[in-house]
Design a protein around this motif. Structure first.
Motif, short mmCIF file in Angstrom:
data_model
loop_
_atom_site.label_atom_id
_atom_site.label_comp_id
_atom_site.label_asym_id
_atom_site.label_seq_id
_atom_site.Cartn_x
_atom_site.Cartn_y
_atom_site.Cartn_z
N PRO A 154 -3.10 -3.79 -5.85
CA PRO A 154 -2.29 -4.00 -4.64
C PRO A 154 -2.65 -5.31 -3.91
O PRO A 154 -1.76 -6.00 -3.41
CB PRO A 154 -2.64 -2.78 -3.77
CG PRO A 154 -3.05 -1.73 -4.74
CD PRO A 154 -3.71 -2.45 -5.88
N SER A 155 -3.93 -5.66 -3.87
CA SER A 155 -4.32 -6.85 -3.09
C SER A 155 -3.75 -8.12 -3.73
O SER A 155 -3.25 -9.00 -3.02
CB SER A 155 -5.84 -6.94 -2.96
OG SER A 155 -6.42 -7.04 -4.24
N GLU B 22 0.84 -1.21 0.00
CA GLU B 22 0.00 0.00 0.00
C GLU B 22 0.87 1.26 0.00
O GLU B 22 0.49 2.27 -0.60
CB GLU B 22 -0.96 -0.02 1.20
CG GLU B 22 -2.15 -0.94 0.90
CD GLU B 22 -3.09 -1.10 2.08
OE1 GLU B 22 -2.75 -0.63 3.20
OE2 GLU B 22 -4.16 -1.73 1.90
N HIS C 105 1.91 1.65 -3.52
CA HIS C 105 0.76 2.13 -4.30
C HIS C 105 0.56 3.64 -4.07
O HIS C 105 0.38 4.41 -5.01
CB HIS C 105 -0.50 1.36 -3.88
CG HIS C 105 -1.73 1.75 -4.61
ND1 HIS C 105 -1.94 1.48 -5.95
CD2 HIS C 105 -2.84 2.41 -4.19
CE1 HIS C 105 -3.12 1.96 -6.32
NE2 HIS C 105 -3.68 2.53 -5.27
#
Lengths: 220, 220
Positions: free
Chosen positions: B146-147, B132, B135
């Motif tokens: 991102p996940s 994160e 990101h």
């Protein structure tokens, strides 16, 4: 029912009941009494088929290995990278839905016994074969080493399985589809072609049936 | 040696001895008698510090969680993707060399007990934070969610650990460097910048020391 078929069926029920116990409690804690009771057979029948708990664990691992082998096998007509994605989905589905496969993998990592089969290693070898096919037919990008690609794919599925022990969502087909959308554009030789590959699991078509009667539920 | 320091030391020896036993034999088989003997303390001293085997397992997990937290923490001055690669190398090194961390992860996946801590989940949360950050600062490619990135990185290290149970080479820094060479060009926003990132493990600089005397070897 012929005597031999009945024996095969009883053995199958014992393997399934043992898988449930090993998956739930681990090898050391699982009790032979509970395993035979849940299989609906006597302790004597259990010992007719299996000398001891280790023999039961070996049978669970062998049955799991055979089921994984069948599930990840894909005809050569399927493009190699698609076959690779499909194989990972097939194993993920088995780890999610088939307690024998799940227990087989857990038994291999159970410190309270040694494992001769090594399901993680068998899975890695299947991945290596598919990646080498993609390398040979040119569908794997020349920019990525086949060994690193195979290691990453094999490890990712095993890692999702480790995370799934506390949250089964990690073995959802969506998690794995996300992994493939991330990886395929990097490992495919042709980005356009890679966009045509299916990152979602193939529809379940049943596949080749088992050669002998296999018990898949104890029907309790 | 002051009394309190001696108690802390004894507790540390017991946690280390327990970790060795859990890693070697699993939770169910590990014996309290062997654990206290290998720690060089009496059974009474063990029970003064730990009510039962479950309390010892919880202490091993807690100590492992703390060590992992310290090892994967990186100052914000390190670029996020480099911090991500370094964190994976740090955990890989711990899984290879630190029996407390290895036992902590194994205990979390041991079917013979439940785990409250969930080291794989803690590791995934650390990865999520770093992804994160990448990101947010624009160093993560907009083309990758991102996940999915965090899931892939977290799972890969756990998968290498699963494969390493029968071949420790899977936790070599070389295996992980290969993974990063495969993944970084895909997840970095700037391919040129990604080529400057170090896929190999950072030199070990010691890091922040423990706050209390920690036993890292039983010196047998």
């Amino acid at each position: 029912m012929p005597k031999q078929e009945r024996a095969v069926r009883t053995r199958g029920r014992l393997v399934l009941s043992a898988a449930e116990a090993f998956d739930r409690q681990g090898f050391a804690v699982a009790s032979l009494t509970v395993i035979s009771r849940n299989a609906g057979v006597s302790n004597g029948a259990l010992h007719f088929h299996f000398e001891n708990k280790e023999a039961l664990a070996a049978a669970v691992e062998a049955e799991a290995a055979e089921r994984v082998r069948r599930a990840v096998g894909t005809p050569d007509s399927v493009p190699a990278l698609q076959a690779l994605a499909d194989a990972a989905h097939a194993l993920t589905r088995q780890l999610r839905e088939d307690v024998v496969v799940r227990a087989g993998f857990r038994l291999g990592g159970d410190a309270s016994r040694g494992s001769a089969i090594g399901l993680p290693q068998q899975w890695h070898r299947s991945v290596v074969r598919l990646v080498e096919r993609a390398h040979a037919d040119g569908s794997l990008s020349r920019a990525v080493p086949p060994s690193d690609t195979a290691a990453t794919v094999a490890a990712a599925v095993l890692g999702f399985a480790a995370l799934a022990r506390s949250d089964p969502g990690w073995l959802s087909s969506g998690t794995l589809a996300g992994f493939w959308r991330l990886l395929l554009p990097r490992i495919a030789a042709d980005p356009v072609e890679s966009g045509r590959l299916d990152c979602e699991p193939a529809e379940f078509t049943g596949g080749p049936g088992p050669a002998s009667p296999v018990v898949t539920s104890l029907g309790r």
